[in-house]
Motif scaffolding. Structure first.
Motif, short mmCIF file in Angstrom:
data_model
loop_
_atom_site.label_atom_id
_atom_site.label_comp_id
_atom_site.label_asym_id
_atom_site.label_seq_id
_atom_site.Cartn_x
_atom_site.Cartn_y
_atom_site.Cartn_z
N PRO A 269 0.83 -1.22 0.00
CA PRO A 269 0.00 0.00 0.00
C PRO A 269 0.86 1.26 0.00
O PRO A 269 2.01 1.25 0.46
CB PRO A 269 -0.80 -0.12 1.30
N ALA A 270 0.29 2.33 -0.54
CA ALA A 270 1.01 3.61 -0.57
C ALA A 270 1.10 4.18 0.84
O ALA A 270 0.19 4.04 1.66
CB ALA A 270 0.29 4.58 -1.50
N PHE A 271 2.21 4.83 1.13
CA PHE A 271 2.42 5.43 2.45
C PHE A 271 1.65 6.75 2.54
O PHE A 271 1.74 7.60 1.65
CB PHE A 271 3.90 5.67 2.70
N GLN A 272 0.86 6.87 3.59
CA GLN A 272 0.11 8.09 3.82
C GLN A 272 0.62 8.76 5.09
O GLN A 272 0.53 8.20 6.18
CB GLN A 272 -1.39 7.77 3.95
N TYR A 273 1.17 9.93 4.92
CA TYR A 273 1.76 10.64 6.07
C TYR A 273 0.66 11.28 6.92
O TYR A 273 -0.24 11.94 6.43
CB TYR A 273 2.72 11.73 5.58
N ASP A 274 0.74 11.02 8.22
CA ASP A 274 -0.21 11.58 9.18
C ASP A 274 0.56 12.48 10.14
O ASP A 274 1.32 12.00 10.98
CB ASP A 274 -0.91 10.46 9.94
N ALA A 275 0.38 13.77 10.01
CA ALA A 275 1.15 14.73 10.81
C ALA A 275 0.79 14.67 12.28
O ALA A 275 1.56 15.14 13.13
CB ALA A 275 0.92 16.15 10.27
N THR A 276 -0.34 14.07 12.63
CA THR A 276 -0.76 14.03 14.03
C THR A 276 -0.10 12.89 14.79
O THR A 276 -0.14 12.86 16.00
CB THR A 276 -2.29 13.88 14.12
N LYS A 277 0.49 11.93 14.07
CA LYS A 277 1.10 10.78 14.73
C LYS A 277 2.53 11.09 15.15
O LYS A 277 3.24 11.81 14.45
CB LYS A 277 1.10 9.57 13.79
N PRO A 278 2.97 10.55 16.29
CA PRO A 278 4.38 10.69 16.67
C PRO A 278 5.28 10.01 15.65
O PRO A 278 4.87 9.07 14.95
CB PRO A 278 4.46 9.98 18.03
#
Length: 360
Positions: A269-278
């Motif tokens: 799967p494509a990587f989805q960046y989540d700015a809220t995660k550490p």
């Protein structure tokens, strides 16, 4: 008439003597029952004709085995330290699956009513013959015979090659490798994973050959290091010329709809960046993480244990935790993470598990 048999398996060396046979609290004089005595008491409470087999699967030590002397002789009685005597029934059998009897006394050895041959002397085919009838009922007898012929032709040679040419970071035994092969084949050879049992005999044999090759590679080669897996792949190329992918078999999986091989890189799967995660909770999916997570989940579907090993820093914990995060919640499972060290004992382990439970 089929005889119903209940099996009770325990490792006598993973618990203390008090936890195995029971002990008296020195402060309160309260008696706490042990694991073995509880199992035996429950077994003799069964008034039916069902058989009960209690398997002590662990190393022999001079302490716990000597306490079994009165159980194994004509008395058939377990004597506990609180004075209780548990008289056993003929429907109850004791089985000791041990590596050796180096520290057992002649008194213990002479009490064994029957000694079975070691698995290494029996080979792996008896296990395969008993496993084949458990396969899907939709698989015809002809196809089961074809599958058995694949075991006969390839398994022994593969085990010899693995023992001679390959390196296992964590050693396994032959029957363990073949059991892994069978488990993986069994869980994938189902309609839930896309197998169509209505296809022609020729296509079915081709599918069985491919699935056997895939299960063979991971069953025998899953415990090998990276260099040895490359050797195993070359070995498979020579033996499975028609049912192996062009590249490394460890980089491919079977598309049952098309009965063809596909690379693991096609399903990353494509990587989805989540700015809220550490930062340390961000996981970038790779071919290896997808592959090992899928293998683990597949084996867990048939209620089999998984041992994931590797050198420090390769992402074992990340793979397991991400798999539980994405799949455990959907299936209503609650994972329990246990960290073991040289000082961890059985009581602490039990307490950690029970601490996650809620009393209703």
């Amino acid at each position: 008439v089929m005889q119903t048999v209940h099996t009770h398996i325990l490792n006598p060396k993973c618990v203390t003597m008090g936890e195995l046979y029971g002990e008296i609290n020195a402060m309160t004089q309260e008696w706490t029952d042990g694991l073995a005595s509880t199992i035996m008491r429950q077994s003799i409470a069964d008034t039916s004709d069902d058989r009960h087999w209690v398997t002590f699967d662990g190393p022999v030590d001079a302490l716990w085995i000597e306490n079994m002397n009165t159980v194994l002789d004509d008395n058939m009685t377990l004597c506990l330290v609180n004075g209780e005597r548990i008289k056993l029934k003929v429907e109850l059998r004791m089985l000791f699956e041990v590596q050796d009897l180096a520290v057992a006394s002649p008194a213990t050895v002479s009490r064994c009513g029957m000694v079975y041959m070691t698995p290494s002397d029996l080979g792996v085919l008896p296990y395969v013959r008993s496993w084949l009838p458990t396969l899907s009922e939709k698989c015809s007898e002809e196809h089961k015979k074809f599958l058995y012929s694949l075991f006969v032709d390839h398994v022994d040679e593969g085990l010899k090659f693995m023992r001679k040419e390959c390196i296992e970071p964590v050693p396994t035994v032959d029957i363990q490798a073949v059991t892994s092969l069978c488990n993986l084949f069994e869980v994938l050879f189902t309609e839930e994973h896309g197998v169509d049992f209505s296809i022609s005999d020729g296509d079915m044999q081709r599918m069985i050959s491919m699935l056997f090759t895939f299960s063979y590679a991971w069953g025998l080669g899953g415990s090998l290091n990276e260099e040895s897996q490359k050797k195993m792949d070359k070995f498979l190329s020579k033996r499975f010329t028609d049912s192996k992918p062009a590249g490394s078999i460890f980089d491919h999986f079977i598309d049952f709809a098309e009965i063809s091989w596909k690379g693991w890189d096609t399903v990353v799967p494509a990587f989805q960046y989540d700015a809220t995660k550490p930062y340390f909770e961000l996981v970038v999916p790779t071919q290896d993480s997808v592959k090992y997570a899928w293998l683990m989940e597949t084996i867990l579907e048939v209620q089999k244990s998984v041992f994931l090993t590797g050198v420090s820093g390769v992402g074992k914990t990340v793979i397991v935790s991400s798999m539980f995060q994405t799949r455990a919640e959907a299936k209503g499972l609650v994972p329990i993470v246990l960290n073991f060290s040289a000082q961890t004992n059985s009581r602490q382990t039990q307490g950690n598990i029970e601490g996650k439970l809620v009393k209703l």
